[in-house]
Design a protein around this motif. Structure first.
Motif, PDB file in Angstrom:
ATOM      1  N   ILE A  50       0.852  -1.182   0.000  1.00  0.00           N
ATOM      2  CA  ILE A  50       0.000   0.000   0.000  1.00  0.00           C
ATOM      3  C   ILE A  50       0.890   1.236   0.000  1.00  0.00           C
ATOM      4  N   TRP A  51       0.292   2.379  -0.314  1.00  0.00           N
ATOM      5  CA  TRP A  51       1.052   3.632  -0.392  1.00  0.00           C
ATOM      6  C   TRP A  51       0.778   4.458   0.863  1.00  0.00           C
ATOM      7  N   ASN A  52       1.851   4.817   1.569  1.00  0.00           N
ATOM      8  CA  ASN A  52       1.748   5.672   2.751  1.00  0.00           C
ATOM      9  C   ASN A  52       1.736   7.130   2.274  1.00  0.00           C
ATOM     10  N   VAL A  53       0.580   7.765   2.374  1.00  0.00           N
ATOM     11  CA  VAL A  53       0.426   9.129   1.869  1.00  0.00           C
ATOM     12  C   VAL A  53       1.242  10.120   2.680  1.00  0.00           C
ATOM     13  N   LYS A  54       1.462   9.841   3.974  1.00  0.00           N
ATOM     14  CA  LYS A  54       2.227  10.755   4.821  1.00  0.00           C
ATOM     15  C   LYS A  54       3.725  10.653   4.567  1.00  0.00           C
ATOM     16  N   LYS A  55       4.207   9.426   4.368  1.00  0.00           N
ATOM     17  CA  LYS A  55       5.642   9.237   4.167  1.00  0.00           C
ATOM     18  C   LYS A  55       6.008   9.087   2.687  1.00  0.00           C
ATOM     19  N   HIS A  56       4.997   9.050   1.812  1.00  0.00           N
ATOM     20  CA  HIS A  56       5.201   9.009   0.367  1.00  0.00           C
ATOM     21  C   HIS A  56       6.087   7.823  -0.050  1.00  0.00           C
ATOM     22  N   ARG A  57       5.695   6.643   0.424  1.00  0.00           N
ATOM     23  CA  ARG A  57       6.457   5.440   0.099  1.00  0.00           C
ATOM     24  C   ARG A  57       5.553   4.217   0.209  1.00  0.00           C
ATOM     25  N   TYR A  58       6.053   3.106  -0.368  1.00  0.00           N
ATOM     26  CA  TYR A  58       5.319   1.842  -0.270  1.00  0.00           C
ATOM     27  C   TYR A  58       5.617   1.173   1.066  1.00  0.00           C
ATOM     28  N   GLU A  59       4.590   0.505   1.615  1.00  0.00           N
ATOM     29  CA  GLU A  59       4.733  -0.276   2.831  1.00  0.00           C
ATOM     30  C   GLU A  59       3.959  -1.580   2.673  1.00  0.00           C
ATOM     31  N   THR A  60       4.370  -2.587   3.413  1.00  0.00           N
ATOM     32  CA  THR A  60       3.710  -3.887   3.348  1.00  0.00           C
ATOM     33  C   THR A  60       2.459  -3.882   4.222  1.00  0.00           C
ATOM     34  N   ALA A  61       1.328  -4.223   3.615  1.00  0.00           N
ATOM     35  CA  ALA A  61       0.076  -4.309   4.363  1.00  0.00           C
ATOM     36  C   ALA A  61      -0.232  -5.732   4.778  1.00  0.00           C
ATOM     37  N   TYR A  62       0.243  -6.711   3.992  1.00  0.00           N
ATOM     38  CA  TYR A  62      -0.043  -8.107   4.323  1.00  0.00           C
ATOM     39  C   TYR A  62       0.942  -8.986   3.556  1.00  0.00           C
ATOM     40  N   ARG A  63       1.279 -10.121   4.190  1.00  0.00           N
ATOM     41  CA  ARG A  63       2.193 -11.066   3.550  1.00  0.00           C
ATOM     42  C   ARG A  63       1.747 -12.496   3.870  1.00  0.00           C
ATOM     43  N   ASP A  64       1.670 -13.323   2.844  1.00  0.00           N
ATOM     44  CA  ASP A  64       1.353 -14.740   2.995  1.00  0.00           C
ATOM     45  C   ASP A  64       2.580 -15.501   2.525  1.00  0.00           C
ATOM     46  N   LYS A  65       3.314 -16.129   3.473  1.00  0.00           N
ATOM     47  CA  LYS A  65       4.592 -16.770   3.162  1.00  0.00           C
ATOM     48  C   LYS A  65       4.497 -18.281   3.314  1.00  0.00           C
ATOM     49  N   ASN A  66       5.532 -18.947   2.791  1.00  0.00           N
ATOM     50  CA  ASN A  66       5.691 -20.390   2.949  1.00  0.00           C
ATOM     51  C   ASN A  66       4.459 -21.140   2.435  1.00  0.00           C
ATOM     52  N   ILE A  67       4.079 -20.837   1.206  1.00  0.00           N
ATOM     53  CA  ILE A  67       2.918 -21.472   0.581  1.00  0.00           C
ATOM     54  C   ILE A  67       3.350 -22.080  -0.752  1.00  0.00           C
ATOM     55  N   GLU A  68       2.548 -22.994  -1.253  1.00  0.00           N
ATOM     56  CA  GLU A  68       2.746 -23.531  -2.598  1.00  0.00           C
ATOM     57  C   GLU A  68       1.595 -23.016  -3.456  1.00  0.00           C
ATOM     58  N   GLY A  69       1.822 -21.852  -4.077  1.00  0.00           N
ATOM     59  CA  GLY A  69       0.771 -21.164  -4.809  1.00  0.00           C
ATOM     60  C   GLY A  69       0.840 -21.391  -6.306  1.00  0.00           C
ATOM     61  N   TYR A  70      -0.310 -21.249  -6.952  1.00  0.00           N
ATOM     62  CA  TYR A  70      -0.415 -21.494  -8.393  1.00  0.00           C
ATOM     63  C   TYR A  70      -1.163 -20.348  -9.065  1.00  0.00           C
ATOM     64  N   LEU A  71      -0.619 -19.946 -10.215  1.00  0.00           N
ATOM     65  CA  LEU A  71      -1.250 -18.921 -11.026  1.00  0.00           C
ATOM     66  C   LEU A  71      -2.461 -19.502 -11.737  1.00  0.00           C
ATOM     67  N   PRO A  72      -3.442 -18.647 -12.090  1.00  0.00           N
ATOM     68  CA  PRO A  72      -3.415 -17.188 -12.024  1.00  0.00           C
ATOM     69  C   PRO A  72      -3.852 -16.632 -10.676  1.00  0.00           C
ATOM     70  N   LEU A  73      -3.399 -15.409 -10.389  1.00  0.00           N
ATOM     71  CA  LEU A  73      -3.950 -14.599  -9.309  1.00  0.00           C
ATOM     72  C   LEU A  73      -4.927 -13.627  -9.953  1.00  0.00           C
ATOM     73  N   THR A  74      -6.158 -13.588  -9.435  1.00  0.00           N
ATOM     74  CA  THR A  74      -7.224 -12.791 -10.040  1.00  0.00           C
ATOM     75  C   THR A  74      -7.577 -11.616  -9.146  1.00  0.00           C
ATOM     76  N   VAL A  75      -7.703 -10.434  -9.742  1.00  0.00           N
ATOM     77  CA  VAL A  75      -8.071  -9.215  -9.011  1.00  0.00           C
ATOM     78  C   VAL A  75      -9.425  -8.727  -9.522  1.00  0.00           C
ATOM     79  N   THR A  76     -10.343  -8.466  -8.597  1.00  0.00           N
ATOM     80  CA  THR A  76     -11.667  -7.946  -8.950  1.00  0.00           C
ATOM     81  C   THR A  76     -12.081  -6.896  -7.924  1.00  0.00           C
ATOM     82  N   MET A  77     -13.200  -6.233  -8.199  1.00  0.00           N
ATOM     83  CA  MET A  77     -13.852  -5.359  -7.218  1.00  0.00           C
ATOM     84  C   MET A  77     -15.118  -6.086  -6.760  1.00  0.00           C
TER      85      MET A  77
END
Length: 375
Positions: free
Chosen positions: A252-279
């Motif tokens: 995500i973008w920190n509007v106060k510090k004007h930089r990217y920061e990590t909002a969430y992380r999912d580690k140590n997984i066996e993931g498969y594409l595709p990753l789908t983005v929707t609203m």
């Protein structure tokens, strides 16, 4: 008599036309097959040539503009190979795009994964690609290195140690900017990812970067003040993995510090594409905030009770037998998993053993005490 002859000629079948297609990046036609010859025309990769005559290791051909000359048979692809590439393009023209990339250096598109497979179209450096699917196959080994010779010690034959697992090559089925499909060697291309995120990759290979949302920052250092927020998937710099990625990270973008920061992380997984983005809204929540439409993304991971994934030895396809769909929403600066009420997330496979927090804390305390004793 003339009328009868003309009528017969109309019934006579037209001679079959044979075509070949230029494989080389650039080459030329010559007026004769000899050590000294004159250049008659320049041709480029993909050009169609009409075959007029056959010689020893050469074709006499004619370009679409009428220029004629001889060309080495190693510089051209046959009509059969051309038709197979056309069929591959037709077969995958509607496949979903799992990521985008760019060619790092000149590279050929292959008909199937593998260094020795048929190839034809040549992509230049900087060519934009749409990635469709991955395959992984053993790297070719020189014949003399394949056998494991027995070891003789003190006159006795001792069995040699079993060979190490073969080195692997990753290949991607891609579409180029003209819509042609083919397989290319993964190390000759890069996945498109913003430079601002590459610095946070922590030694991982970025497999895909997808825009979730945009926020307005009037004081941002970029020219465009509408800053995209991303979800990325990454993997180790290792070929032959039985999964596409082992980490998902939301920036995500920190509007106060004007930089990217990590909002969430999912580690140590066996993931498969595709990753789908929707609203989408949260179908399971009754809270007003969750009822609103928000950026939502989902991907699949290997289920805990699924057998280990083994790449197909012929096609190189990596296909899991049982997966779990994981769905998340970005609500403001928070990322929340979408689950039915009181539901327990199903167990999933982890490429590395999971260390419980209590055990991890105990290991840390022992390490601290050992460090103090060394002092």
């Amino acid at each position: 008599m003339l009328a009868g002859t003309t009528g017969c000629s109309r019934l006579r079948p037209k001679p079959h036309r044979e075509y070949v297609y230029v494989m080389a990046k650039e080459t030329y036609l010559r007026d004769r097959v000899a050590a000294v010859s004159n250049r008659t025309a320049d041709v480029q990769n993909g050009d169609r040539l009409l075959v007029l005559d056959h010689g020893r290791r050469f074709f006499k051909v004619q370009t679409d503009k009428g220029a004629q000359g001889w060309i080495n048979e190693k510089m051209v692809a046959t009509q059969s190979i051309f038709d197979q590439f056309a069929a591959l393009t037709k077969e995958h023209e509607k496949d979903p795009v799992v990521a985008t990339g760019v060619v790092r250096d000149d590279v050929y598109m292959h008909l199937t994964p593998g260094r020795e497979t048929e190839h034809f179209l040549r992509l230049g450096e900087g060519e934009k690609l749409k990635l469709l699917r991955r395959a992984t196959l053993p790297k070719p080994v020189p014949p003399g290195l394949r056998a494991v010779a027995p070891v003789v010690e003190k006159g006795k034959v001792v069995e040699a140690a079993p060979p190490a697992p073969p080195a692997m090559d990753d290949w991607w089925l891609v579409r180029d900017s003209k819509g042609n499909a083919g397989w290319i060697y993964s190390r000759l291309m890069d996945v498109d990812a913003p430079d601002a995120l590459v610095r946070y990759s922590e030694g991982q290979r970025i497999v895909g970067a997808y825009i979730l949302n945009k926020v307005y920052d009037p004081d941002a250092p970029q020219d465009d003040k509408n800053i995209p927020e991303y979800v990325t998937v990454t993997s180790p710099y290792t070929s032959g993995l039985p999964y596409d990625f082992n980490q998902v990270r939301v920036f995500i973008w920190n509007v106060k510090k004007h930089r990217y920061e990590t909002a969430y992380r999912d580690k140590n997984i066996e993931g498969y594409l595709p990753l789908t983005v929707t609203m989408a809204s949260d179908p399971y929540s009754k809270a007003p905030a969750s009822a609103t439409v928000a950026p939502t993304y989902n991907y699949r991971v290997l289920a805990d009770d699924a057998p280990p994934v083994v790449p197909d030895p012929v096609t190189g396809a990596v296909v899991p037998s049982k997966t779990i769909l994981k769905t998340y929403r970005l609500e403001g600066n928070l990322v929340r998993r979408v689950l039915p009420p009181d539901a327990t997330p199903p167990d999933e496979t982890h490429p590395e053993p999971v260390v419980k927090k209590a055990k991890k804390a105990a290991v840390h305390r022992r390490a601290v005490r050992a460090k103090r004793r060394r002092r």
